[in-house]
Design a protein around this motif. Structure first.
Motif, PDB file in Angstrom:
ATOM      1  N   MET A   1       0.844  -1.332  -0.033  1.00 39.64           N
ATOM      2  CA  MET A   1       0.062   0.093   0.048  1.00 39.64           C
ATOM      3  C   MET A   1       1.028   1.281   0.020  1.00 39.64           C
ATOM      4  N   PRO A   2       0.900   2.229  -0.969  1.00 30.61           N
ATOM      5  CA  PRO A   2       1.698   3.405  -0.963  1.00 30.61           C
ATOM      6  C   PRO A   2       1.322   4.241   0.069  1.00 30.61           C
ATOM      7  N   LYS A   3       2.210   5.065   0.356  1.00 31.89           N
ATOM      8  CA  LYS A   3       2.056   6.411   1.411  1.00 31.89           C
ATOM      9  C   LYS A   3       0.891   7.159   0.808  1.00 31.89           C
ATOM     10  N   ARG A   4       0.289   7.972   1.582  1.00 33.57           N
ATOM     11  CA  ARG A   4      -0.607   8.931   1.087  1.00 33.57           C
ATOM     12  C   ARG A   4      -0.640  10.040   1.790  1.00 33.57           C
ATOM     13  N   SER A   5      -0.834  11.233   0.855  1.00 32.49           N
ATOM     14  CA  SER A   5      -0.710  12.675   1.502  1.00 32.49           C
ATOM     15  C   SER A   5      -1.930  13.473   1.135  1.00 32.49           C
ATOM     16  N   ALA A   6      -2.613  14.363   1.961  1.00 30.74           N
ATOM     17  CA  ALA A   6      -3.589  15.129   1.524  1.00 30.74           C
ATOM     18  C   ALA A   6      -3.106  16.407   1.749  1.00 30.74           C
ATOM     19  N   GLY A   7      -3.778  17.221   1.136  1.00 32.30           N
ATOM     20  CA  GLY A   7      -3.595  18.770   1.023  1.00 32.30           C
ATOM     21  C   GLY A   7      -4.733  19.767   0.700  1.00 32.30           C
ATOM     22  N   VAL A  40       1.844  22.191  -2.758  1.00 34.11           N
ATOM     23  CA  VAL A  40       0.642  22.270  -2.142  1.00 34.11           C
ATOM     24  C   VAL A  40       0.997  22.147  -0.768  1.00 34.11           C
ATOM     25  N   PRO A  41       0.456  22.681   0.376  1.00 30.84           N
ATOM     26  CA  PRO A  41       0.702  22.365   1.747  1.00 30.84           C
ATOM     27  C   PRO A  41      -0.135  21.005   1.858  1.00 30.84           C
ATOM     28  N   LYS A  42       0.745  20.021   2.208  1.00 26.47           N
ATOM     29  CA  LYS A  42       0.176  18.768   2.476  1.00 26.47           C
ATOM     30  C   LYS A  42       1.043  17.954   3.476  1.00 26.47           C
ATOM     31  N   ALA A  55      -5.981  16.686   5.441  1.00 25.52           N
ATOM     32  CA  ALA A  55      -5.563  18.023   4.610  1.00 25.52           C
ATOM     33  C   ALA A  55      -5.569  19.568   5.520  1.00 25.52           C
ATOM     34  N   ARG A  56      -6.739  19.696   6.231  1.00 25.55           N
ATOM     35  CA  ARG A  56      -6.709  20.901   7.086  1.00 25.55           C
ATOM     36  C   ARG A  56      -5.869  20.790   8.233  1.00 25.55           C
ATOM     37  N   ARG A  57      -5.513  19.641   8.601  1.00 25.74           N
ATOM     38  CA  ARG A  57      -4.716  19.524   9.811  1.00 25.74           C
ATOM     39  C   ARG A  57      -3.222  19.988   9.483  1.00 25.74           C
ATOM     40  N   GLU A  58      -2.755  19.251   8.104  1.00 26.55           N
ATOM     41  CA  GLU A  58      -1.490  19.577   7.616  1.00 26.55           C
ATOM     42  C   GLU A  58      -1.364  21.071   7.153  1.00 26.55           C
ATOM     43  N   PHE A  59      -2.396  21.805   6.638  1.00 23.83           N
ATOM     44  CA  PHE A  59      -2.537  23.234   6.282  1.00 23.83           C
ATOM     45  C   PHE A  59      -2.089  24.170   7.347  1.00 23.83           C
ATOM     46  N   GLY A  64       0.484  27.539   9.749  1.00 21.66           N
ATOM     47  CA  GLY A  64       0.669  28.173  11.011  1.00 21.66           C
ATOM     48  C   GLY A  64      -0.846  28.728  11.344  1.00 21.66           C
ATOM     49  N   THR A  65      -1.684  28.776  10.635  1.00 21.14           N
ATOM     50  CA  THR A  65      -2.946  29.063  10.725  1.00 21.14           C
ATOM     51  C   THR A  65      -3.961  28.282   9.889  1.00 21.14           C
ATOM     52  N   ALA A  66      -5.146  28.092  10.586  1.00 20.78           N
ATOM     53  CA  ALA A  66      -6.358  27.411   9.797  1.00 20.78           C
ATOM     54  C   ALA A  66      -6.497  27.855   8.762  1.00 20.78           C
ATOM     55  N   ALA A  67      -6.916  26.980   7.850  1.00 19.21           N
ATOM     56  CA  ALA A  67      -7.503  27.156   6.389  1.00 19.21           C
ATOM     57  C   ALA A  67      -8.721  28.035   6.657  1.00 19.21           C
ATOM     58  N   PRO A  68      -8.926  28.851   5.498  1.00 21.98           N
ATOM     59  CA  PRO A  68     -10.142  29.769   5.614  1.00 21.98           C
ATOM     60  C   PRO A  68     -11.376  28.789   5.510  1.00 21.98           C
ATOM     61  N   ASP A  69     -12.602  29.244   5.953  1.00 26.28           N
ATOM     62  CA  ASP A  69     -13.907  28.394   5.836  1.00 26.28           C
ATOM     63  C   ASP A  69     -14.178  28.295   4.436  1.00 26.28           C
TER      64      ASP A  69
END
Length: 156
Positions: A1-7, A40-42, A55-59, A64-69
């Motif tokens: 199973m390949p590693k996976r990233s989310a962004g 991409v921040p991921k 993806a939101r956690r990694e952003f 250093g700040t949460a992604a916009p709503d």
């Protein structure tokens, strides 16, 4: 199973021009690289974590700040040459990135020295128009810019 990233690929429209937020990796391996070295921040996630939440956690961790709503738009997946699979969402919003506060990682540096040093995961973030972003981003992430361009064209 390949590693996976989310962004999350944050984008905005300025005077009719689509711009995207990209992050430059920190640490000594990318210190002198620019074109073809932005991302991409991921980050990686595990099977028990929902990819969009990751993806939101990694952003937050990298910028250093949460992604916009807002409602993210799925840009699908793309595979890196290493086999890792990236899954990315586009999110329309704006953010001041003049001061990025990224989390840190540790690596042996210099190589084979036995010394470990800490470095920021990203050392800076910047907004780029799509043409410039195509030059800056890792080649494996180019499909996300293409998919965003189609989405942004429909979302005027």
């Amino acid at each position: 199973m390949p590693k996976r990233s989310a962004g999350l690929l944050l984008w905005r429209r300025r005077e009719g021009v689509v711009e995207v937020l990209l992050a430059h990796p920190g640490g000594p391996l990318f210190a002198r690289r620019d074109d073809g070295a932005w991302s991409v921040p991921k980050g990686e996630y595990t099977d028990d974590e929902e990819p969009l939440a990751a993806a939101r956690r990694e952003f937050l961790e990298e910028i250093g700040t949460a992604a916009p709503d807002g409602e993210p738009f799925p840009l699908g997946e793309a595979r890196q040459s290493s086999g890792k699979v990236n899954v990315v969402w586009a999110l329309r919003g704006d953010l001041d990135v003049t001061e990025v506060h990224s989390n840190l990682f540790s690596m042996e540096w210099p190589p084979r020295s036995g010394r470990h040093q800490e470095f920021p995961e990203i050392d800076r973030a910047a907004w780029f128009d799509l043409e410039t972003a195509r030059r800056k981003i890792f080649a494996s992430q180019l499909p996300f810019l293409d998919r965003l361009a189609e989405h942004a064209h429909d979302d005027r």
